[in-house]
Each structure stands twice: as structure tokens, then as C-alpha cells.
Write an enzyme that holds these catalytic residues in place. Structure first.
Site, PDB file in Angstrom:
ATOM      1  N   LYS A  55      91.582  94.767  -9.402  1.00  0.00           N
ATOM      2  CA  LYS A  55      92.259  93.858 -10.497  1.00  0.00           C
ATOM      3  C   LYS A  55      92.892  92.648 -10.094  1.00  0.00           C
ATOM      4  O   LYS A  55      92.669  91.543 -10.582  1.00  0.00           O
ATOM      5  CB  LYS A  55      93.213  94.856 -11.406  1.00  0.00           C
ATOM      6  N   ALA A  80      97.673  96.464 -10.788  1.00  0.00           N
ATOM      7  CA  ALA A  80      98.507  97.824 -10.515  1.00  0.00           C
ATOM      8  C   ALA A  80      97.321  98.674 -11.357  1.00  0.00           C
ATOM      9  O   ALA A  80      96.832  98.384 -12.249  1.00  0.00           O
ATOM     10  CB  ALA A  80      99.806  97.975 -11.123  1.00  0.00           C
ATOM     11  N   ASP A  81      97.461  99.885 -11.001  1.00  0.00           N
ATOM     12  CA  ASP A  81      96.502 100.996 -11.813  1.00  0.00           C
ATOM     13  C   ASP A  81      97.272 102.479 -11.625  1.00  0.00           C
ATOM     14  O   ASP A  81      97.652 102.880 -10.719  1.00  0.00           O
ATOM     15  CB  ASP A  81      95.183 101.155 -10.961  1.00  0.00           C
ATOM     16  N   THR A  82      97.373 102.997 -13.021  1.00  0.00           N
ATOM     17  CA  THR A  82      98.115 104.315 -12.924  1.00  0.00           C
ATOM     18  C   THR A  82      97.090 105.174 -13.456  1.00  0.00           C
ATOM     19  O   THR A  82      96.239 105.130 -14.565  1.00  0.00           O
ATOM     20  CB  THR A  82      99.362 104.155 -14.122  1.00  0.00           C
ATOM     21  N   GLY A 117      99.064 102.905  -8.133  1.00  0.00           N
ATOM     22  CA  GLY A 117      98.626 102.161  -6.953  1.00  0.00           C
ATOM     23  C   GLY A 117      98.913 100.564  -7.426  1.00  0.00           C
ATOM     24  O   GLY A 117      98.794 100.132  -8.381  1.00  0.00           O
TER      25      GLY A 117
END
Length: 208
Positions: A55, A80-82, A117
């Protein structure tokens, strides 16, 4: 330094604002690939970091495509990635009511992980237009325990409409709080961005 949040998530925006970071939002016209191979699916923490890198990296590529004088000499891009993980299985965002029901039934009465992350790219352009770049990434894990939920409770919650852009089909900071028995770890991480860890790892992001 320009700080860019490579996410349209209002929750991440609010968390950064609350942390006192001065930034603006930009997402790539061509979003990064979000598919995961078997290796990444088997390692959710690595998968979250990889998606965060994609991203942020997609925004970085667009920045590098413009003339040097059209961007700030120093730029930081945060991605970010959740993801929600139960027994090693990654739960993404539900695409339908029935998928949301299935996710919440599986989470009911159990403890799952919420892994975010985060990736940061740092770009510096000198007076001659030469670019140097540094990057780093980390992931943080919290645990959330659900109450035992009846099908009626699940249906009532899904009707509230906040599930469909949330990993695991719930929002702990919203009406989804009523589904939660308890949690361990960083609340901000569960919401979508562990700002304390981010600013400790990358103090350059702290507002002067």
C-alpha cells in the site's frame, strides 16, 4: 517533511491526529496487490507487513514518477493493514451479510488475534534531484475475546451496517464493543494503527 498516510481509513486518520502527527492522506490510483500466496497465509504477521508495504509502496511509485520539484525534499509514506486471525486463519472484510454472519459465529466465545502491519518509506531528494530511500516495517498483535453470541445478537449487530469495511466483520470502537468480553494489548492496534509503536520506531514522524 511531508508525511503521507496511504490509507482512506477514517479510524487510522483519527488515531494519527490524536497522536499529534501532521499528515495528509493519499492513496494510489492503482492500489497495491492484496492477494496472498500460501506462504503468506501461513504467516499472518508477515502477511500484514507485506500488505502494508504494498500500500505504501504504490504511493511511493507515484511520487517517484513526478518531477523532483513537485514533491517535498523529504517525504514519509505510512501504510498499514489490519487483519483478524483465529486459529491461524485470516479473516478479511465480509463481502456479504451471510459472510459476516459466518465470521461472527466463528469468533463467538473465542479469543482471536488482531494483527496490524505497518510500513514506512522515507524519501529524500537532494538539490540535484537524486533520491535516496529508506524503509522499515513492523507488526503488532493484540488479542480480543468475544462473548458467546446468539444468532439474534449477530443479526442485530450486522444490521447496524458498520461491519462491511472491517476485518473480522466488527468494529471494537463502535457498536461492536458490545460483542467483546475483553482484550489484551494495544487498543489502537485493534482499531487499526498502533501509533505509540509507530512513533517509537520512527521518531522522525513526531511533530516538532
Amino acid at each position: 517533511m511531508d508525511i503521507i498516510l496511504a490509507s482512506n481509513s477514517p479510524r487510522r486518520r483519527e488515531l494519527l491526529e490524536q497522536a499529534g502527527v501532521k499528515f495528509y492522506v493519499r492513496t494510489a490510483d492503482q492500489p497495491g496487490d492484496e492477494t496472498l500466496d500460501d506462504e503468506l497465509r501461513a504467516n499472518p504477521s508477515k502477511a500484514a507487513r507485506e500488505l502494508a508495504k504494498r500500500k505504501a509502496g504504490a504511493v511511493v511509485q507515484e511520487l517517484l514518477a513526478v518531477e523532483a520539484d513537485q514533491r517535498a525534499p523529504e517525504v514519509a509514506v505510512v501504510g498499514a493493514d489490519t487483519m483478524v486471525v483465529l486459529d491461524g486463519r485470516i479473516f478479511g472484510k465480509p463481502h456479504s451479510y451471510s459472510e459476516g454472519v459466518g465470521m461472527l459465529r466463528k469468533l463467538s466465545g473465542k479469543t482471536h488475534e488482531v494483527i496490524t502491519g505497518v510500513a514506512v518509506f522515507l524519501l529524500k531528494t537532494d538539490e540535484d534531484g537524486r533520491v535516496s530511500m529508506g524503509k522499515g516495517a513492523f507488526s503488532e498483535t493484540s488479542e480480543v475475546t468475544f462473548k458467546r453470541l446468539s444468532d439474534e445478537q449477530i443479526a442485530d449487530y450486522l444490521r447496524k451496517g458498520e461491519s462491511y469495511d472491517k476485518a473480522g466483520a466488527y468494529a471494537i470502537q463502535g457498536a461492536g464493543a458490545d460483542l467483546i468480553e475483553g482484550y489484551e494489548g494495544d487498543w489502537d492496534n485493534i482499531v487499526g494503527l498502533p501509533t505509540s509503536t509507530l512513533l517509537d520506531a520512527f521518531p522522525v514522524l513526531r511533530s516538532e
